[in-house]
Enzyme design. Structure first.
Site, PDB file in Angstrom:
ATOM      1  N   GLY A  40       0.797  -1.228   0.000  1.00  0.00           N
ATOM      2  CA  GLY A  40       0.000   0.000   0.000  1.00  0.00           C
ATOM      3  C   GLY A  40       0.826   1.274   0.000  1.00  0.00           C
ATOM      4  O   GLY A  40       2.029   1.270  -0.298  1.00  0.00           O
ATOM      5  N   CYS A  42       1.817   3.124   2.515  1.00  0.00           N
ATOM      6  CA  CYS A  42       2.850   3.218   3.552  1.00  0.00           C
ATOM      7  C   CYS A  42       4.187   2.647   3.084  1.00  0.00           C
ATOM      8  O   CYS A  42       5.217   3.299   3.186  1.00  0.00           O
ATOM      9  CB  CYS A  42       2.360   2.495   4.802  1.00  0.00           C
ATOM     10  SG  CYS A  42       3.546   2.505   6.130  1.00  0.00           S
ATOM     11  N   LEU A 187       6.231  19.119   5.949  1.00  0.00           N
ATOM     12  CA  LEU A 187       7.411  19.380   6.784  1.00  0.00           C
ATOM     13  C   LEU A 187       8.439  18.256   6.674  1.00  0.00           C
ATOM     14  O   LEU A 187       9.642  18.500   6.697  1.00  0.00           O
ATOM     15  CB  LEU A 187       6.993  19.608   8.233  1.00  0.00           C
ATOM     16  CG  LEU A 187       6.047  20.809   8.410  1.00  0.00           C
ATOM     17  CD1 LEU A 187       5.706  21.012   9.872  1.00  0.00           C
ATOM     18  CD2 LEU A 187       6.639  22.101   7.825  1.00  0.00           C
ATOM     19  N   HIS A 445      20.646   6.678  32.809  1.00  0.00           N
ATOM     20  CA  HIS A 445      21.407   7.918  32.598  1.00  0.00           C
ATOM     21  C   HIS A 445      22.685   7.602  31.823  1.00  0.00           C
ATOM     22  O   HIS A 445      23.348   6.637  32.129  1.00  0.00           O
ATOM     23  CB  HIS A 445      21.781   8.534  33.946  1.00  0.00           C
ATOM     24  CG  HIS A 445      22.652   9.749  33.798  1.00  0.00           C
ATOM     25  ND1 HIS A 445      22.151  10.961  33.384  1.00  0.00           N
ATOM     26  CD2 HIS A 445      23.996   9.908  33.966  1.00  0.00           C
ATOM     27  CE1 HIS A 445      23.144  11.839  33.328  1.00  0.00           C
ATOM     28  NE2 HIS A 445      24.278  11.229  33.673  1.00  0.00           N
TER      29      HIS A 445
HETATM   30  P1  FAD Z   1      -3.018   2.189   2.078  1.00  0.00           P
HETATM   31  O1  FAD Z   1      -1.685   2.005   2.646  1.00  0.00           O
HETATM   32  O2  FAD Z   1      -3.302   3.409   1.291  1.00  0.00           O
HETATM   33  O3  FAD Z   1      -3.291   0.906   1.174  1.00  0.00           O
HETATM   34  C1  FAD Z   1      -4.440   0.757   0.417  1.00  0.00           C
HETATM   35  C2  FAD Z   1      -4.162  -0.210  -0.706  1.00  0.00           C
HETATM   36  O4  FAD Z   1      -5.385  -0.542  -1.338  1.00  0.00           O
HETATM   37  C3  FAD Z   1      -3.276   0.357  -1.815  1.00  0.00           C
HETATM   38  O5  FAD Z   1      -2.202  -0.523  -2.072  1.00  0.00           O
HETATM   39  C4  FAD Z   1      -4.187   0.430  -3.033  1.00  0.00           C
HETATM   40  O6  FAD Z   1      -3.526   0.184  -4.250  1.00  0.00           O
HETATM   41  C5  FAD Z   1      -5.172  -0.673  -2.733  1.00  0.00           C
HETATM   42  N1  FAD Z   1      -6.473  -0.522  -3.395  1.00  0.00           N
HETATM   43  C6  FAD Z   1      -7.264   0.577  -3.423  1.00  0.00           C
HETATM   44  N2  FAD Z   1      -8.420   0.297  -4.079  1.00  0.00           N
HETATM   45  C7  FAD Z   1      -8.337  -1.000  -4.457  1.00  0.00           C
HETATM   46  C8  FAD Z   1      -9.209  -1.871  -5.134  1.00  0.00           C
HETATM   47  N3  FAD Z   1     -10.422  -1.495  -5.528  1.00  0.00           N
HETATM   48  N4  FAD Z   1      -8.794  -3.139  -5.374  1.00  0.00           N
HETATM   49  C9  FAD Z   1      -7.571  -3.568  -4.961  1.00  0.00           C
HETATM   50  N5  FAD Z   1      -6.722  -2.792  -4.300  1.00  0.00           N
HETATM   51  C10 FAD Z   1      -7.100  -1.530  -4.036  1.00  0.00           C
HETATM   52  N6  FAD Z   1       1.781   6.961   8.532  1.00  0.00           N
HETATM   53  C11 FAD Z   1       2.451   6.663   9.651  1.00  0.00           C
HETATM   54  O7  FAD Z   1       1.871   6.105  10.589  1.00  0.00           O
HETATM   55  N7  FAD Z   1       3.784   6.946   9.777  1.00  0.00           N
HETATM   56  C12 FAD Z   1       4.472   7.559   8.797  1.00  0.00           C
HETATM   57  O8  FAD Z   1       5.665   7.798   8.943  1.00  0.00           O
HETATM   58  C13 FAD Z   1       3.787   7.909   7.613  1.00  0.00           C
HETATM   59  N8  FAD Z   1       4.439   8.527   6.605  1.00  0.00           N
HETATM   60  C14 FAD Z   1       3.761   8.818   5.459  1.00  0.00           C
HETATM   61  C15 FAD Z   1       4.449   9.476   4.446  1.00  0.00           C
HETATM   62  C16 FAD Z   1       3.803   9.802   3.272  1.00  0.00           C
HETATM   63  C17 FAD Z   1       4.555  10.504   2.182  1.00  0.00           C
HETATM   64  C18 FAD Z   1       2.437   9.434   3.101  1.00  0.00           C
HETATM   65  C19 FAD Z   1       1.728   9.737   1.813  1.00  0.00           C
HETATM   66  C20 FAD Z   1       1.742   8.789   4.102  1.00  0.00           C
HETATM   67  C21 FAD Z   1       2.394   8.483   5.300  1.00  0.00           C
HETATM   68  N9  FAD Z   1       1.741   7.870   6.361  1.00  0.00           N
HETATM   69  C22 FAD Z   1       2.412   7.575   7.507  1.00  0.00           C
HETATM   70  C23 FAD Z   1       0.315   7.507   6.275  1.00  0.00           C
HETATM   71  C24 FAD Z   1       0.173   6.004   5.950  1.00  0.00           C
HETATM   72  O9  FAD Z   1       0.841   5.733   4.743  1.00  0.00           O
HETATM   73  C25 FAD Z   1      -1.299   5.623   5.833  1.00  0.00           C
HETATM   74  O10 FAD Z   1      -1.978   6.009   7.003  1.00  0.00           O
HETATM   75  C26 FAD Z   1      -1.435   4.123   5.667  1.00  0.00           C
HETATM   76  O11 FAD Z   1      -0.772   3.686   4.504  1.00  0.00           O
HETATM   77  C27 FAD Z   1      -2.907   3.716   5.579  1.00  0.00           C
HETATM   78  O12 FAD Z   1      -2.978   2.338   5.431  1.00  0.00           O
HETATM   79  P2  FAD Z   1      -4.207   1.641   4.702  1.00  0.00           P
HETATM   80  O13 FAD Z   1      -3.952   0.169   4.785  1.00  0.00           O
HETATM   81  O14 FAD Z   1      -5.480   2.152   5.237  1.00  0.00           O
HETATM   82  O15 FAD Z   1      -4.159   2.119   3.180  1.00  0.00           O
END
Ligand code: FAD
Ligand code: NAD
Length: 467
Positions: A40, A42, A187, A445
């Site tokens: 995804g 992350c 940031l 410490h």
């Molecule tokens: P996602 O990781 O967005 O995964 C969703 C997946 O679903 C994707 O792979 C997508 O392709 C797939 N998908 C979507 N629709 C379909 C479909 N219909 N069929 C099949 N597959 C599908 N969070 C932190 O906690 N710490 C951090 O340091 C951090 N850094 C970040 C840095 C950046 C630059 C960004 C953009 C985000 C960051 N985040 C961070 C946030 C974090 O990435 C998200 O909160 C997290 O990825 C959410 O997880 P998720 O499983 O909900 O969705």
């Protein structure tokens, strides 16, 4: 037609963790991911690649600015951006391969393609070549995550007017990067390029950066990043972005209503992320969305269709990887008939600038607005021997406790390794520790963690020992 007990749509930290926990609990489990690589946002374009570049750029910054102070004399270091990006890709590759390994190890069937509901129990997978396969699933967990929010008046050309995804893949170090949005992405990625030598100008709509965090953190981070050379334009609303060849022009209105123009060579648009439900066919399953386009769930993350759950960025709450993963575990266990619970107040938030910023629990502003009587303890990092030894003297830890009971209600910190230090505050608050409890526990410490003990001591009213 293949049949599964549970199918997870989306393989981010919400989806893949949900799938592993389902498999561990004995369910026949499938996961559908539209990209060929699991993990995804992350793992591919979020947490992991951004932290790889933050680490590389920090090494460069230290080599250029801090080594001499430690008595290390080197020739002027040069940044090899192509190598940094290649290393970042290697880190991503190793991490995503690890997820594929975990799917295999847990005997989870992986489908590559877009998952869309045909009904509440049938999901069609459309593969890249257009072929389709329909699977039958007793339960489904929607974990489709989020995408960068677009502003209606900005056309992202993904070359010079970019989101975080492109900022992780640049071919050159910008001369002047204009960042729209002084939140976490702005940031963190602004820091990467500032450290590599770019001029970085942040344009933020609100009157402070990281506006949802405790005001003291926002103030200190602003001060420290300004010292590092970042420029901030607060209370400034962007109105248009234009590209002319290799130049970009951002026009905005400041708080007096006057027009301000910024010219640079790249613009990073980082104004938040939006839930991603496109192509899911939710209407065919009868799943409702809320007013902000997120999948609507009850407190058990169950949608209005009882066998369909949703987790992570696509539902309400903080858009954080660890929140998504906790929800994945919780839903798997709920489906198994267990009674798990998530304390959302104790999901920590971290900003990986240097110094790092981390927080858990309520902010001073929230507690005051709720009318809770509080007492506050502070301790500056510069008073620690450990900080002076490493040279990381910026920041502080702020402990907020209940005025009467002394229970810790919020911990807000900025300083070296705050991202790791916040775990102590999470444990303390999970066990409903008082400030006095923490102040009486021995902290090794010299460590940065001593600031937590001292801030807690200060909150009890006994005053810190070393300040
Ligand atoms: P996602 O990781 O967005 O995964 C969703 C997946 O679903 C994707 O792979 C997508 O392709 C797939 N998908 C979507 N629709 C379909 C479909 N219909 N069929 C099949 N597959 C599908 N969070 C932190 O906690 N710490 C951090 O340091 C951090 N850094 C970040 C840095 C950046 C630059 C960004 C953009 C985000 C960051 N985040 C961070 C946030 C974090 O990435 C998200 O909160 C997290 O990825 C959410 O997880 P998720 O499983 O909900 O969705
Ligand atoms: P954010 O919500 O953190 O920050 C967006 C900022 O843009 C806010 O300060 C907001 O006031 C500002 N803004 C909104 N509209 C604007 C406009 N028109 N002009 C100027 N400023 C404007 O969002 P983000 O930084 O894009 O990050 C998205 C999500 O990804 C966040 O929810 C965050 O939790 C997650 N994320 C987390 C981490 C981490 O945990 N370290 C890192 C990166 C991203």
């Amino acid at each position: 037609m293949s049949q599964f007990d549970v199918t997870v749509i989306g393989s981010g930290p919400g989806g893949y963790v949900a799938a592993i926990r389902c498999a561990q609990l004995g369910f026949k489990t499938a996961i559908i991911e539209k990209y060929s690589v699991l993990g995804g946002t992350c793992l591919n374009v979020g947490c992991i690649p951004s932290k790889a570049l933050l680490d590389s750029s920090e090494h460069f910054h230290n080599a250029a600015h801090n080594f001499a102070d430690h008595g290390i004399i080197i020739n002027e270091p040069k940044a090899d951006l192509a190598r940094m990006i290649a290393r970042k890709s290697e880190v991503v590759d190793q991490t995503t391969k690890g997820i594929q390994f975990l799917m295999d190890k847990n005997k989870i069937t992986v489908f590559e393609g877009v998952g869309s509901f045909e009904s509440a129990t049938q999901i069609k997978v459309t593969k890249n070549d257009g072929s389709t396969e329909t699977i039958d699933s007793k339960y489904t967990i929607i974990a489709t995550g989020s995408k960068p929010t677009a502003l209606p008046f900005i056309t992202l050309d993904k070359e010079r007017i970019i989101t975080s995804t492109e900022a992780l893949e640049l071919k050159e170090i910008p001369k002047h990067l204009i960042v729209i949005g002084g939140g976490v992405i702005g940031l963190e990625l602004g820091s990467v390029y500032k450290r590599l030598g770019s001029e970085v100008t942040v344009v933020e709509f609100m009157d402070k950066i990281i506006p949802t965090m405790d005001g003291a953190l926002s103030k200190e981070l602003n001060k420290v990043l300004r010292k590092q050379g970042m420029k901030f334009n607060l209370s400034t609303g962007v109105q248009s972005v234009e590209r002319n060849g290799d130049t970009v022009k951002v026009t905005a209105k400041d708080k007096k209503g006057e027009e301000v123009v910024f010219e640079g060579d790249y613009v990073l648009v980082a104004v938040g992320r939006s839930p991603y439900t496109k192509g899911l066919g939710l209407e065919k399953a009868g799943v409702d969305l809320d007013e902000r386009g997120r999948v609507k769930t009850n407190e058990h993350l169950q949608t209005n269709v009882s066998n369909i759950y949703a987790i992570g960025d696509v539902v309400a709450g903080a858009m954080l990887a660890h929140k998504a993963s906790e929800e994945g575990t919780m839903v798997a266990e709920l489906i198994a008939g267990q009674k798990p619970h998530i304390n959302y107040n104790l999901i920590p938030g971290v900003v990986y600038t240097w110094p790092e910023v981390a927080a858990v629990g309520k902010t001073e502003e929230q507690l005051k607005a709720e009318g809770v009587a509080i007492k506050i303890g502070n301790f500056p990092m510069r008073a620690l021997g450990r900080s002076r030894a490493s040279g990381d003297v910026d920041g502080f830890i702020k402990v907020i406790a209940d005025e009467k009971t002394d229970e810790i209600l919020g911990v807000h910190m900025i300083g070296a390794r705050a991202a790791d230090l916040i775990a102590e505050a999470v444990v303390a608050m999970e066990y409903r520790a008082s400030a006095e409890d923490i102040s009486r526990m021995s902290h090794a410490h010299p460590t940065y963690a001593e600031a937590m003990k001292e801030a807690a001591l200060d909150a009890t009213g006994k005053r810190a020992l070393h300040f």
